[in-house]
Write an enzyme that holds these catalytic residues in place. Structure first.
Site, PDB file in Angstrom:
ATOM      1  CB  SER A  90      -0.909  -0.002   1.225  1.00  0.00           C
ATOM      2  OG  SER A  90      -0.104   0.019   2.387  1.00  0.00           O
ATOM      3  CB  CYS A  91       3.769   2.271   1.662  1.00  0.00           C
ATOM      4  SG  CYS A  91       2.733   2.362   3.111  1.00  0.00           S
ATOM      5  CG  PHE A  92       7.768   0.633  -1.083  1.00  0.00           C
ATOM      6  CD1 PHE A  92       7.891   1.542  -0.031  1.00  0.00           C
ATOM      7  CD2 PHE A  92       8.521  -0.523  -1.023  1.00  0.00           C
ATOM      8  CE1 PHE A  92       8.731   1.284   1.043  1.00  0.00           C
ATOM      9  CE2 PHE A  92       9.369  -0.788   0.042  1.00  0.00           C
ATOM     10  CZ  PHE A  92       9.471   0.119   1.082  1.00  0.00           C
ATOM     11  CG  ASP A 152       4.022   6.568   0.058  1.00  0.00           C
ATOM     12  OD1 ASP A 152       2.826   6.839  -0.149  1.00  0.00           O
ATOM     13  OD2 ASP A 152       4.444   6.157   1.158  1.00  0.00           O
TER      14      ASP A 152
END
Ligand code: UDX
Length: 426
Positions: free
Chosen positions: A264-266, A269
Site C-alpha cells: 500500500s505504500c511504495f 508514495d
C-alpha cells in the site's frame, strides 16, 4: 505520564498506533466510520491481521481502548492524531479529501474546549498539507487561535505484518511541529521508546516519509536491475548484493532482487512524489525509472515460463504466493497480480495457493482455481511460479515431485535451494 488520545481512522496505521499508545499507558479512542470495524475493535477482535495486535486489543478494549463513530472524545483529550487514508488520484497525486474532512470534524469538536490541544497528522501527506489544509481547517472550524492549538506532523514507518514491533522499536521518531509546546507533548508521548527523536519543520517531516519510501523502493529497483544484468552474465546477484551491502554506506537491507515491490505504500508514495515533483516543474527521471523497473520485473516471470514450456494455452501452472509480501493477507499491488493477469490472457489453467491471501485474490480473480494446500497446487502442474517470500516455501523440495517431470520451478523471490530452480534474475 498518561495522556488521552483520539485517533481519527481505524485502518491499519490508526489501529496499530492506537493499540501501541494504549500499551504504553495512555487512554485511546479510535474514531472510525465503519460500524463493523468499531464493533470488532470494541470486542477485542482485530479487523486486520497484524502480529501482536490481538493480544493488545484483548487486554485493553473496553477499558483504555475504545472505538466510536463520534468526535465527542476529541474535546476531552490532549492529542488527536489523524490516520486517515490518502488514496491516489488517477494522476498519481494524493487525494486529501479524508484529511480535510478529519480536520474539519476535529475543528468543530474543539469549538467548546478551552484547554490546549495538539492535532497531529500521521497520514502520509504531500509537504505543505498540514500547513495549507489541516491548520486552516482546524482553526476555522474551532474558531480558536493558533496559540491554543498546537500542530505536529509525525510520519509512521510501519511495515505491515511487523507494525507493532516497528512501532515499539523504531529506528527514529520524526516530529515536525508548529510550536515547542506541541513538540514537547509529542516527545512525552514517545518517551517510553528508545529511539533518536528528530525535531523538524512540518514540511520536512512530511517530506521525510516520501523520501524514506522512495529511497527503499529505489534500492529494490536498483537490485532488480543489477540482478537482470547479473543473470545475463551468469553471476549470482545475491552474492553481489551481499558483498556490496556490507559497505556501511550502502547497507545490507532491501537489496533482495526479485519480482519487485508491492503493497500500500511504495508504489503509491513514489507515484505521489513524482506527481509532486512535476507540479513544481521538476522531471524526476530516477523515480520514473524506479516505477518502470518495478512494472517490467513481474512480466519477466511470464517471459521465463514461455522460454521453458513454450505455448501456455491450457497448461496447468501453479502460482505460489499471492500476498504482496510474507506475513500478511494484503494483496494491494502484489506482483502476483500482473503475472496472473498475463497467464489468464494466454489461456492458462492457473491454480493458486497462499497461506493467508487467497480470499482477497478470489475477489479479484474469481475464475482461477485456489488450492487448499501446496501439494494440491503442485499436483500435475506444468510449471510452478513462486511470487511471495513466505518462509514455508523455503522448506519445499519433495513436493515438486508431484509436478510433471522434470519440474519447471521458477522463482520471483529467492526461496528454494535446488539446482534445477531458475530465478527471475538468477
Ligand atoms: C513499507 C515500508 O517498509 C514502511 O516503512 C512504510 O511505512 C510502509 O511501506 P510495507 O509496504 O509493509 O512497508 O512492506 P515492506 O516490508 O517494506 O516490503 C515492500 C515490498 O518490497 C514487498 O513487496 C517486498 O516483497 C518488496 N521487497 C522488500 C523486495 O522486493 N526486496 C527487498 O529487498 C525488500
Amino acid at each position: 505520564m498518561s495522556l488521552s488520545i483520539s485517533i481519527v481512522g481505524g485502518g491499519y496505521v490508526g489501529l496499530v498506533t492506537g493499540a501501541c499508545f494504549t500499551h504504553l499507558g495512555n487512554n485511546v479512542t479510535i474514531i472510525e466510520v465503519d460500524e463493523k470495524k468499531i464493533d470488532s475493535i470494541n470486542k477485542g477482535v482485530p479487523p486486520i491481521f497484524e502480529e501482536g495486535l490481538e493480544e493488545i486489543l484483548l487486554k485493553y478494549s473496553g477499558t483504555r481502548l475504545f472505538a466510536t463513530n463520534s468526535y465527542a472524545s476529541v474535546a476531552e483529550c490532549d492529542v488527536s492524531i489523524i490516520c486517515v487514508g490518502t488514496p491516489p488520484n488517477p494522476d498519481g497525486s494524493s487525494n486529501l479529501e479524508y484529511i480535510r474532512s478529519a480536520a474539519i470534524s476535529i475543528g468543530k469538536a474543539l469549538k467548546d474546549k478551552n484547554r490546549y490541544h495538539v492535532v497531529t497528522v500521521k497520514s502520509t501527506v504531500p509537504p505543505g498539507t498540514t500547513e495549507k489544509v489541516v491548520i486552516p481547517e482546524v482553526l476555522k472550524n474551532s474558531e480558536r487561535k493558533s496559540d491554543n492549538i498546537g500542530f505536529c506532523m509525525n510520519p509512521e514507518f510501519l511495515r505491515e505484518g511487523r507494525a507493532i514491533e516497528d512501532f515499539l522499536h523504531p529506528d527514529r521518531i520524526v516530529i515536525g511541529s508548529s510550536d515547542e509546546r506541541a513538540e514537547g507533548i509529542l516527545k512525552d508521548l514517545y518517551s517510553p521508546l528508545q529511539a533518536p527523536v528528530i525535531i523538524t519543520s512540518l514540511t520536512a517531516a512530511e517530506m521525510i516519509k516520501y523520501t524514506s519510501n522512495s529511497f527503499l523502493a529505489t534500492k529494490i529497483s536498483f537490485s532488480n536491475e543489477i540482478g537482470n544484468i547479473c543473470k545475463k552474465l551468469g553471476i549470482d546477484v545475491y552474492d553481489v548484493m551481499k558483498g556490496a551491502g556490507l559497505d556501511h554506506r550502502i547497507g545490507p537491507h532491501f537489496l533482495n532482487a526479485g519480482a519487485g515491490f508491492g503493497g500500500s505504500c511504495f508504489p503509491k508514495d513514489v507515484s505521489a512524489l513524482i506527481s509532486l515533483a512535476e507540479s513544481v516543474g521538476e522531471k524526476p527521471k530516477l523515480l520514473h525509472a524506479v516505477i518502470e523497473v518495478n512494472e517490467i520485473q513481474p512480466l519477466k516471470m511470464l517471459e521465463l515460463v514461455h522460454s521453458r514450456i513454450g505455448d501456455l494455452k491450457s497448461k496447468r501452472i501453479a502460482v505460489l504466493g499471492l500476498a504482496f509480501k510474507d506475513n500478511t493477507d494484503d494483496i494491494r499491488d502484489s506482483r502476483s497480480i500482473p503475472v496472473i493477469k498475463g497467464l489468464i490472457k494466454e489461456g492458462v489453467d492457473v491454480i493458486a495457493y497462499d497461506p493467508m491471501a487467497m480470499s482477497h485474490m478470489q475477489k479479484l480473480f474469481p475464475a482461477i482455481s485456489y488450492a487448499d494446500s501446496i501439494e494440491t497446487a503442485l499436483n500435475n502442474a506444468d510449471a510452478c511460479l513462486i511470487m511471495t517470500e513466505w518462509p514455508l516455501f523455503s522448506q519445499l523440495d519433495e513436493e515438486f515431485s508431484l509436478m510433471k517431470q522434470p519440474p519447471v520451478i521458477l522463482e520471483g523471490r529467492r526461496m528454494i535451494k535446488r539446482p534445477d530452480v531458475e530465478g527471475i534474475c538468477w
